[in-house]
Design an enzyme around this catalytic site. Sequence first.
Site, PDB file in Angstrom:
ATOM      1  N   HIS A  46      74.274  79.110  63.894  1.00 10.66           N
ATOM      2  CA  HIS A  46      75.110  79.849  62.955  1.00 10.66           C
ATOM      3  C   HIS A  46      76.386  79.059  62.647  1.00 10.66           C
ATOM      4  O   HIS A  46      76.750  78.879  61.479  1.00 10.66           O
ATOM      5  CB  HIS A  46      75.443  81.227  63.544  1.00 10.66           C
ATOM      6  CG  HIS A  46      76.506  81.978  62.792  1.00 10.66           C
ATOM      7  ND1 HIS A  46      76.222  83.034  61.954  1.00 10.66           N
ATOM      8  CD2 HIS A  46      77.856  81.815  62.743  1.00 10.66           C
ATOM      9  CE1 HIS A  46      77.351  83.475  61.427  1.00 10.66           C
ATOM     10  NE2 HIS A  46      78.355  82.768  61.887  1.00 10.66           N
ATOM     11  N   GLU A  47      77.042  78.571  63.702  1.00  9.71           N
ATOM     12  CA  GLU A  47      78.278  77.801  63.501  1.00  9.71           C
ATOM     13  C   GLU A  47      78.010  76.529  62.700  1.00  9.71           C
ATOM     14  O   GLU A  47      78.775  76.173  61.806  1.00  9.71           O
ATOM     15  CB  GLU A  47      78.928  77.451  64.845  1.00  9.71           C
ATOM     16  CG  GLU A  47      79.465  78.654  65.629  1.00  9.71           C
ATOM     17  CD  GLU A  47      80.491  79.450  64.830  1.00  9.71           C
ATOM     18  OE1 GLU A  47      81.261  78.841  64.063  1.00  9.71           O
ATOM     19  OE2 GLU A  47      80.521  80.685  64.960  1.00  9.71           O
ATOM     20  N   HIS A  74      77.740  77.049  59.001  1.00  6.80           N
ATOM     21  CA  HIS A  74      78.983  77.087  58.214  1.00  6.80           C
ATOM     22  C   HIS A  74      79.316  75.706  57.660  1.00  6.80           C
ATOM     23  O   HIS A  74      79.881  75.578  56.585  1.00  6.80           O
ATOM     24  CB  HIS A  74      80.147  77.581  59.074  1.00  6.80           C
ATOM     25  CG  HIS A  74      80.156  79.066  59.259  1.00  6.80           C
ATOM     26  ND1 HIS A  74      80.077  79.951  58.209  1.00  6.80           N
ATOM     27  CD2 HIS A  74      80.220  79.825  60.386  1.00  6.80           C
ATOM     28  CE1 HIS A  74      80.114  81.188  58.683  1.00  6.80           C
ATOM     29  NE2 HIS A  74      80.190  81.133  59.990  1.00  6.80           N
ATOM     30  N   GLU A 103      79.235  84.558  56.170  1.00  8.45           N
ATOM     31  CA  GLU A 103      78.641  84.961  57.456  1.00  8.45           C
ATOM     32  C   GLU A 103      77.160  85.298  57.298  1.00  8.45           C
ATOM     33  O   GLU A 103      76.332  84.918  58.119  1.00  8.45           O
ATOM     34  CB  GLU A 103      79.401  86.139  58.070  1.00  8.45           C
ATOM     35  CG  GLU A 103      80.816  85.818  58.508  1.00  8.45           C
ATOM     36  CD  GLU A 103      80.894  84.636  59.458  1.00  8.45           C
ATOM     37  OE1 GLU A 103      79.974  84.443  60.269  1.00  8.45           O
ATOM     38  OE2 GLU A 103      81.883  83.877  59.351  1.00  8.45           O
ATOM     39  N   ASP A 113      74.134  83.344  59.181  1.00  8.49           N
ATOM     40  CA  ASP A 113      73.128  84.080  59.972  1.00  8.49           C
ATOM     41  C   ASP A 113      71.720  83.713  59.512  1.00  8.49           C
ATOM     42  O   ASP A 113      70.830  83.440  60.310  1.00  8.49           O
ATOM     43  CB  ASP A 113      73.317  85.598  59.794  1.00  8.49           C
ATOM     44  CG  ASP A 113      74.418  86.142  60.690  1.00  8.49           C
ATOM     45  OD1 ASP A 113      74.872  85.411  61.596  1.00  8.49           O
ATOM     46  OD2 ASP A 113      74.827  87.306  60.485  1.00  8.49           O
TER      47      ASP A 113
HETATM   48 ZN   LIG Z   1      80.326  82.707  61.309  1.00 10.01          ZN
END
Ligand SMILES: [Zn+2]
Length: 415
Positions: free
Chosen positions: A278-279, A282, A356, A360
């Site tokens: 997830h990170e 980004h 976000e 995800d």
């Molecule tokens: Zn995030």
Amino acid sequence: MNPFLLLFAAFYFAQHLVDSWLTWLNIAHVRSHEHQVPLYFQDKISLDEYQKSIAYTREKARFGMIASWVEAPIFWGLLLSGFFGKVDTAVRALGFGTVGTGLVYLVLISFVFFLVSLPFNLYSTFVIEQKYGFNRMTPKLWLVDLSKSILLSILIGGPILAAVLWFMERHLQGLWWLYVWILLSLVQIFIAAIFPVFLLPVFNKLTPLEEGGLKQHILALAQKINFRLSGIYTMDGSKRSSHSNAFFAGLGKLRRIVLFDTLVKSLTESELLAVLAHEMGHNVKKHVRTGLLISSVASLTGLYVLSLLVNQPWFYEAFQFAQPSSYAALLIFMKTSGAFTFFLSPLSSILSRKHEYEADRFAAEVMEKREPMIEGLVKLTRDNLSNLTPHPWYSFVYYSHPTVVERIRALEKVG
Ligand SMILES: [Zn+2]
């Protein structure tokens, strides 16, 4: 009354009223759900844990509201009594020259605001966080942290502030705002680059992640999506708080993954990998770049607006300064801009929530299944006592992340 002051007062109290109203709505909404765990979580979170999260949410919300209404009269008392101008006159009398006077003045005023917020910070850490079992900080560590922060502010913040004041003085009629913007952008990039290697270790102990399955899997994950990194570390976040987290920091060759020890303890390996995916998402989806771009456009706009205000006598008169100065302009700008931009904040929340969802989805796709991400989210929610049922208007304005329920629903549609 000064028209600028009037306008500021209108925005300031509108912000405080809207904030208190949304908080009140949120507390009432959470209370009305307290007898039953939301459907999806019924076999994952016990009623006890859920009610504890509600008590935590309510206590923090009420405390935040009290703090903001105690700080408001103090701030307005200082402003209307002419405190800011009186300190200025006193500091000028010391004869330090413009930049020196500005530094001394801003340090003194920051100290006053530090004292005002001190009891609230202490109460939040040593009473509320303590009560819900999150706080691990001792008064000694708190003092050590504070001393280090002050030292770093002097070493790093001092020269930057001096440079900003110098530019403002030299180019007050011209392009100082552009020079200051370039300077601050360079500083921001520099600090972001060195942060994990030189700043983070001042406060925390970073340990390279031990060789083994987890490390191999993280490296394989990074390779799979072409994510360059130069180190994976665990950090002793547990010495301050049992809240858990993971993040990337640093630029280029200094980019590191940092995992809180609390996170490593609570998540399984595949959940941890999903959180990291997830990170990384980004980055891959260019959210980091977009965020930097937006914040630099915002700071350029802010500095340009300030360049228009510095030449207006009413700007200084609003805060009862006897004469204009670059540092007075900075102070007024810092104390007023939040109220003027508050009603734009939902825009950044909307964009952040969109990012976000994308991160995800990215994590679920890279992991080739969605369960690790979902299970990871459930555990993080439970461990951090996150609010499962915020009022929709409250989360619309303030939440940088969608609610857990929204995130899980979106994840269930992936694949
Ligand atoms: Zn995030």
